[in-house]
Design an enzyme around this catalytic site. Structure first.
Site, PDB file in Angstrom:
ATOM      1  N   PHE A 141      13.031  58.165 -61.288  1.00  0.00           N
ATOM      2  CA  PHE A 141      13.497  59.478 -61.711  1.00  0.00           C
ATOM      3  C   PHE A 141      14.835  59.728 -61.023  1.00  0.00           C
ATOM      4  CE2 PHE A 141      14.178  64.006 -61.573  1.00  0.00           C
ATOM      5  CZ  PHE A 141      13.944  64.357 -62.894  1.00  0.00           C
ATOM      6  N   ASP A 226      19.483  55.761 -54.187  1.00  0.00           N
ATOM      7  CA  ASP A 226      19.339  57.167 -54.533  1.00  0.00           C
ATOM      8  C   ASP A 226      18.432  57.814 -53.489  1.00  0.00           C
ATOM      9  OD1 ASP A 226      18.602  59.644 -55.507  1.00  0.00           O
ATOM     10  OD2 ASP A 226      18.252  58.981 -57.560  1.00  0.00           O
ATOM     11  N   LYS A 255      20.134  67.534 -53.008  1.00  0.00           N
ATOM     12  CA  LYS A 255      19.022  68.379 -52.572  1.00  0.00           C
ATOM     13  C   LYS A 255      19.232  68.957 -51.174  1.00  0.00           C
ATOM     14  CE  LYS A 255      15.564  66.530 -55.757  1.00  0.00           C
ATOM     15  NZ  LYS A 255      15.645  67.633 -56.706  1.00  0.00           N
TER      16      LYS A 255
END
Length: 401
Positions: A141, A226, A255
């Site tokens: 994801f 990532d 984030k």
């Protein structure tokens, strides 16, 4: 109709239904706790998918944001501003790299990393024009843009959005043999999550990340990590790659970099990699804005002390020890994770992940399900030990009811 019901009804009437939130409406939050519009308190066991690693309203981050709000919030990249150099310098140092390319959201950073890898492949490696390939892992994801969902294996993320962007090879996560077979002379990058979050906090087999690092060096391919969810303290280290002593060529961050205050993301690499860009070839109006830089600088300063990484490691041991006790109960089929982050697979006989999340909400704990039967546990790193224990007890209470 209660205030909660009225607000949910209004949202349903006037917003696109791209999410299915739990039926709770949060009004205030502090640390690891949130309070709804009726005054009920909830322990946050999701932390904004790791965007809130430092909790809600951390005083240092709020102070940094307030101070910058009174000075300047946006210049665009048409002009320099006085927080930009420090942000780039200090983030590069935290990553052990040389160069930073700031963006806003995590998926923007992933898109930027893909563009970086392709441009590097053509200008540095010498891949023929239009032939660059990026190898990714199934179950990934990385976001929801058209390019990124083109290499997703999740039908919900992909359905009805074609035609899809070419140039990606998908191999099973954790399978080095498949990875080695997929890397060719036209491969410019391997893009991986060191821990797959949305798939249910999936940790790769021991030695996998080190093997990918060795393969990419051997084949002159960029290793792009990532670390949007796994990075910045969540797993007990600054970066999840550190658990195998691995340093990738490119970090993709987001984030928690914005401290839960605003979206901040970045691609971080050495100058040989990010130096392929020339002015005008890539950019973002809000990327690297003064407000974002001010908050991110405070995040970097907090991470430099090591206290949050240490806390995630210590509380993570407690979390996984307690969750492991549940696996022999017949109620939990598997537990995975690293640091203060876990995926709990619930026996379907107990109920769906959504049902467990709803029952937990009634007990004052907020989590989110994924892939049907998995509940993710990821409280802010500032959660008190006794609150963590209490939250785990509520989970067991739901599962054993």
């Amino acid at each position: 109709m209660t205030t909660t019901e009225a607000l949910i009804a209004a949202a349903d009437a006037h917003s696109a239904h791209t999410y299915d939130p739990l039926p709770v409406v949060i009004a205030t939050a502090d640390g690891a706790w949130m309070t709804d519009v009726e005054g009920r308190r909830y322990l946050d066991f999701l932390a904004g998918y790791s965007a809130l690693n430092f909790g809600h309203g951390h005083p240092r981050l709020v102070a940094a944001a307030k101070a910058q709000l009174e000075r300047v919030t946006l210049t665009s990249r048409a002009f320099h501003h006085d927080r930009f150099a420090a942000f780039c310098t200090e983030l590069a140092e935290l990553c052990g790299m040389e160069t930073v390319l700031p963006m806003n959201t995590g998926v923007e950073a992933v898109e930027t990393a893909v563009k970086t890898a392709r441009k590097w492949g053509y200008r540095v490696k010498g891949v023929p024009a239009g032939r660059a390939k990026v190898v990714v892992a199934g179950g990934n994801f990385h976001g929801r843009t058209t390019t990124v969902i083109s290499f997703s294996t999740d039908p919900e993320a992909r359905a009805d959005y074609g035609p899809y962007t070419p140039g990606f090879e998908i191999v099973p996560y954790g399978d080095l043999t498949a990875m080695r077979a997929a890397v060719t002379e036209n491969t410019v990058a391997v893009l991986l999550e060191p821990v797959q979050g949305e798939s249910g906090v999936v940790v790769p087999p021991e030695g996998y990340l080190a093997g990918v690092r060795e393969l990419t060096r051997e084949r002159d391919v960029l290793f792009v990590a990532d670390e949007i969810q796994s990075g910045l303290g969540r797993t007990g280290r600054t970066f999840a790659c550190e658990h195998e002593g691995v340093v990738p060529d490119v970090y993709v961050l987001g984030k928690a970099l914005g401290g839960g205050v605003l979206p901040v993301s970045a691609v971080v690499a050495n100058a040989e990699v990010l130096g392929v860009f020339r002015p005008g070839e890539h950019g973002s109006t809000f990327g690297g804005n003064p407000l974002a830089c001010a908050v991110a600088l405070e995040v970097i300063a907090m991470l430099r002390t090591g206290e949050f990484q240490e806390r995630a490691a210590e509380l993570g041991e407690l979390l996984h020890r307690r969750l492991a006790e549940m696996t022999g109960s017949g109620r939990v089929t598997a537990v995975r994770g690293r640091g203060l982050w876990a995926g709990v697979d619930v026996d379907p006989a107990v109920g769906s992940g959504r049902a467990v999340a709803e029952r937990l909400m009634e007990r004052g704990v907020l989590v989110k399900e994924t892939h049907g039967v998995t509940v993710r546990v990821a409280p802010p790193l500032v959660v008190a030990e006794e609150d963590l224990e209490w939250g785990i007890e509520q989970l067991w209470g739901v599962l054993s009811a």
